[in-house]
Design a protein around this motif. Structure first.
Motif, short mmCIF file in Angstrom:
data_model
loop_
_atom_site.label_atom_id
_atom_site.label_comp_id
_atom_site.label_asym_id
_atom_site.label_seq_id
_atom_site.Cartn_x
_atom_site.Cartn_y
_atom_site.Cartn_z
N GLY A 150 17.70 -2.73 -0.82
CA GLY A 150 18.96 -2.10 -1.19
C GLY A 150 19.86 -1.87 0.01
N ARG A 151 19.26 -1.67 1.18
CA ARG A 151 20.05 -1.43 2.40
C ARG A 151 20.96 -2.61 2.72
NH1 ARG A 151 22.36 2.50 5.40
NH2 ARG A 151 22.23 2.12 7.64
N VAL A 152 20.53 -3.82 2.33
CA VAL A 152 21.34 -5.01 2.61
C VAL A 152 21.93 -5.59 1.32
CG1 VAL A 152 20.14 -5.58 4.75
CG2 VAL A 152 19.30 -6.54 2.58
N GLY A 153 21.93 -4.78 0.25
CA GLY A 153 22.58 -5.19 -0.99
C GLY A 153 21.83 -6.24 -1.80
N LEU A 154 20.50 -6.28 -1.67
CA LEU A 154 19.70 -7.25 -2.42
C LEU A 154 18.80 -6.55 -3.43
CD1 LEU A 154 18.60 -9.65 0.49
CD2 LEU A 154 20.34 -10.11 -1.25
N ASP A 155 18.41 -7.28 -4.48
CA ASP A 155 17.48 -6.78 -5.50
C ASP A 155 16.07 -7.23 -5.11
OD1 ASP A 155 15.89 -6.31 -7.68
OD2 ASP A 155 17.26 -7.20 -9.15
N TRP A 156 15.21 -6.28 -4.81
CA TRP A 156 13.87 -6.61 -4.30
C TRP A 156 13.07 -7.44 -5.29
CZ3 TRP A 156 9.09 -5.07 -6.26
CH2 TRP A 156 9.13 -4.12 -7.30
N THR A 157 13.29 -7.24 -6.60
CA THR A 157 12.48 -7.94 -7.60
C THR A 157 12.71 -9.44 -7.59
OG1 THR A 157 14.16 -7.60 -9.33
CG2 THR A 157 12.44 -5.92 -9.12
N GLU A 158 13.81 -9.88 -6.98
CA GLU A 158 14.10 -11.32 -6.91
C GLU A 158 13.41 -11.99 -5.72
OE1 GLU A 158 18.34 -11.80 -6.94
OE2 GLU A 158 18.57 -10.81 -8.90
N HIS A 159 12.83 -11.20 -4.83
CA HIS A 159 12.29 -11.77 -3.59
C HIS A 159 10.82 -11.45 -3.33
CE1 HIS A 159 16.34 -12.98 -2.39
NE2 HIS A 159 16.74 -11.79 -2.82
N VAL A 160 10.31 -10.34 -3.87
CA VAL A 160 8.94 -9.92 -3.57
C VAL A 160 7.95 -10.57 -4.55
CG1 VAL A 160 7.34 -7.96 -3.51
CG2 VAL A 160 9.63 -7.74 -2.53
N VAL A 161 6.90 -11.17 -4.00
CA VAL A 161 5.82 -11.74 -4.82
C VAL A 161 4.49 -11.12 -4.38
CG1 VAL A 161 6.97 -13.93 -5.33
CG2 VAL A 161 5.62 -13.73 -3.24
N VAL A 162 3.61 -10.88 -5.33
CA VAL A 162 2.29 -10.31 -5.02
C VAL A 162 1.33 -11.44 -4.68
CG1 VAL A 162 0.32 -9.03 -5.92
CG2 VAL A 162 2.65 -8.28 -6.46
N ASP A 163 0.67 -11.31 -3.53
CA ASP A 163 -0.29 -12.32 -3.07
C ASP A 163 -1.67 -11.66 -2.99
OD1 ASP A 163 -1.92 -14.07 -1.58
OD2 ASP A 163 -0.19 -14.90 -0.52
N GLU A 164 -2.62 -12.20 -3.73
CA GLU A 164 -3.97 -11.61 -3.80
C GLU A 164 -4.64 -11.52 -2.43
OE1 GLU A 164 -6.25 -12.15 -7.19
OE2 GLU A 164 -4.41 -11.40 -8.10
N ARG A 165 -4.25 -12.39 -1.50
CA ARG A 165 -4.88 -12.37 -0.16
C ARG A 165 -4.65 -11.05 0.55
NH1 ARG A 165 -2.30 -16.84 3.17
NH2 ARG A 165 -0.52 -16.03 2.02
N PHE A 166 -3.60 -10.33 0.18
CA PHE A 166 -3.27 -9.09 0.87
C PHE A 166 -3.85 -7.86 0.19
CE2 PHE A 166 0.47 -11.86 2.03
CZ PHE A 166 0.02 -12.12 3.30
N LEU A 167 -4.66 -8.06 -0.85
CA LEU A 167 -5.33 -6.92 -1.49
C LEU A 167 -6.59 -6.59 -0.71
CD1 LEU A 167 -4.91 -8.01 -5.23
CD2 LEU A 167 -3.50 -6.39 -3.95
N ARG A 168 -6.84 -5.32 -0.45
CA ARG A 168 -8.00 -4.90 0.35
C ARG A 168 -9.27 -4.92 -0.51
NH1 ARG A 168 -6.03 0.59 3.43
NH2 ARG A 168 -4.22 -0.27 4.51
N PRO A 169 -10.44 -5.14 0.11
CA PRO A 169 -11.70 -5.06 -0.63
C PRO A 169 -11.89 -3.69 -1.30
CG PRO A 169 -12.07 -6.05 1.52
CD PRO A 169 -10.63 -5.59 1.49
N ALA A 170 -11.51 -2.63 -0.64
CA ALA A 170 -11.57 -1.28 -1.23
C ALA A 170 -10.24 -0.60 -0.92
CB ALA A 170 -12.73 -0.48 -0.65
N GLU A 171 -9.46 -0.37 -1.93
CA GLU A 171 -8.11 0.19 -1.72
C GLU A 171 -8.16 1.71 -1.62
OE1 GLU A 171 -5.08 0.67 -0.53
OE2 GLU A 171 -4.47 -1.22 -1.41
N VAL A 172 -7.29 2.23 -0.78
CA VAL A 172 -7.10 3.67 -0.70
C VAL A 172 -6.01 4.02 -1.71
CG1 VAL A 172 -6.22 5.50 0.78
CG2 VAL A 172 -7.78 3.79 1.71
N ASP A 173 -6.27 5.02 -2.55
CA ASP A 173 -5.38 5.24 -3.67
C ASP A 173 -4.16 6.11 -3.34
OD1 ASP A 173 -7.21 3.80 -5.33
OD2 ASP A 173 -8.48 5.57 -5.26
N LEU A 174 -4.39 7.38 -3.10
CA LEU A 174 -3.25 8.28 -2.94
C LEU A 174 -3.42 9.17 -1.72
CD1 LEU A 174 -0.58 9.32 -3.98
CD2 LEU A 174 -1.80 10.85 -5.51
N LEU A 175 -2.89 8.70 -0.60
CA LEU A 175 -2.92 9.50 0.62
C LEU A 175 -1.62 10.30 0.69
CD1 LEU A 175 -4.30 6.98 3.28
CD2 LEU A 175 -5.45 9.00 2.39
#
Length: 326
Positions: free
Chosen positions: A262-287
Motif C-alpha cells: 500500500g505504501r507504493v500504491g500496489l495491491d498485495w494480492t496481485e503479487h504475493v504467492v505462497v510457496d510451501e518451501r518457506f513453511l517451517r517444520p514446526a510453526e510458532v503460532d501467536l507470539l
C-alpha cells in the motif's frame, strides 16, 4: 579525579541490533569495542558510518581463550552479547553449530567474565522464540518456555545459564526477551525485509511476484532502534533482572504485505504467492509480548508503531533499489 569513560563490548556488532546499540552507546559517551569473528566475509556495512569511532577486535564465542583475551585487554564495564546464529530457518540445517554458538557461546562468555572481572555488567540477547508453542497469551517474564526450533532451544539454554551465573556467582547479568524487532538494516532472509525489498523491486519493475510462507503467522513487530535502548537501560539498574521487550500488539504477515504494498500504491494480492518451501517444520503460532515490566521498571517505551516501521523499511528499500538498480 576525572570520571572514567564507560567502555562497552558488543559481540555481534556488525548485525542489526549491534549497529543500533553502538550508535546509542556512542551518543551516551561510551568507548565502544566491537567483537567480530576472523572470517573472510565480515560485513561492516551496517557500522560503516561509525566505524572510525569504534574499536574492532577479533574474538569468537566458540573459543573461550579469545574471549578472556579481549576482556583482559579492553576491560569493558558492560558486555552486550548479541552474537548468535540468529536465523531460525538456518538452525534446522545447522542445529549443532547453532547450539555451539547460541547456547554454549553464552556460557563461555559468562565464564570469561567471571574469571577476568566479575564486576562487568552483562546483557544476554534472549528471544521470544523461546516461547515457541505458547503456553499463555500474551507472554511475559513468567510464561513457561516451549521452543519450536533448534534456535529457540539454544536460546533457552543461553537464557537459563545467564540466570544460573547471576544466582551462583552474583554477576550483574540480565536477559532481554526481545520479540521481533525490525529495521531497514534487517537481513534480507527475514520476512519483514524480504517483503519491503520485494515491494521495492516490484515497484521498480524488476520482478512481479513475491513468494512467502505462512501468511497467517502472527508476530509482535517493533523497531530495533527502540529495542536496543531497553538493553542499555537494563544494565543501568542496580539489580539485574530479565525483561520482555515487545509492543504488546500482534500483526499477521498478510497485514505486513498490505501495509508495505500500500505504501507504493500496489495491491498485495496481485503479487504475493505462497510457496510451501518457506513453511517451517514446526510453526510458532501467536507470539505477542507483555512489556509492562520493562515499561514500569526501566521506563522504556517504543517510539515507532507498526505502520511507521513498515513504511520506514519500504522507503529505505525504494531508495536502495533506485540507487543500486537491483
Amino acid at each position: 579525579m576525572a570520571k572514567r569513560t564507560k567502555r562497552a563490548l558488543i559481540t555481534g556488532i556488525t548485525g542489526q541490533d549491534g549497529s543500533y546499540l553502538a550508535e546509542l552507546l556512542l551518543a551516551e559517551g561510551y568507548d565502544v569495542v566491537g567483537m567480530v569473528r576472523r572470517s573472510s566475509t565480515v560485513n561492516f556495512e551496517r557500522i560503516a558510518h561509525i566505524q572510525d569511532r569504534l574499536t574492532i577486535v577479533a574474538g569468537d564465542l566458540l573459543d573461550e581463550a579469545s574471549l578472556i583475551g579481549v576482556l583482559r585487554e579492553h576491560r569493558p564495564s558492560e558486555v552486550y552479547n548479541l552474537a548468535a546464529q540468529s536465523f531460525v530457518q538456518t538452525s534446522w540445517g545447522q542445529p549443532v553449530l547453532t547450539g555451539e554458538t547460541t547456547a554454549l557461546g553464552v556460557t563461555r562468555l559468562l565464564d570469561a567474565i567471571r574469571m577476568v572481572d566479575p564486576e562487568i555488567r552483562f546483557y544476554q540477547a534472549s528471544s521470544s522464540e523461546m516461547f515457541g508453542k505458547v503456553q499463555a497469551v500474551p507472554q511475559d517474564e513468567t510464561t513457561p518456555f516451549y521452543p519450536r526450533s533448534p534456535y529457540g532451544v539454544a536460546k533457552v539454554y543461553g537464557h537459563w545459564i545467564t540466570v544460573n551465573y547471576r544466582e551462583s556467582y552474583g554477576l550483574h547479568a540480565s536477559s532481554g526477551i526481545l520479540f521481533n524487532h525490525e529495521s531497514p538494516r534487517r537481513g534480507l532472509e527475514f520476512v519483514t525485509r524480504k517483503v519491503s525489498h520485494g515491494v521495492a523491486r516490484i515497484a521498480h519493475g524488476l520482478q512481479d511476484k513475491l513468494a512467502l510462507g505462512n501468511l497467517d503467522a502472527q508476530r509482535d513487530w517493533g523497531f530495533a532502534g527502540d529495542y536496543v535502548r531497553a538493553m542499555w537501560l537494563m544494565l543501568q539498574r542496580d539489580e539485574p533482572a530479565d525483561y520482555v521487550v515487545a509492543t504488546g500488539e500482534t500483526h499477521p504477515v498478510r497485514e505486513l504485505c498490505e501495509v508495505a504494498f500500500g505504501r507504493v500504491g500496489l495491491d498485495w494480492t496481485e503479487h504475493v504467492v505462497v510457496d510451501e518451501r518457506f513453511l517451517r517444520p514446526a510453526e510458532v503460532d501467536l507470539l505477542v509480548g507483555n512489556p509492562r515490566r520493562a515499561q514500569e521498571e526501566l521506563g522504556w517505551e517504543r517510539t515507532v508503531d507498526f505502520v511507521e516501521l513498515v513504511e520506514m523499511m519500504v522507503d529505505a528499500d525504494m531508495a536502495l533499489v533506485a540507487q543500486s538498480g537491483h
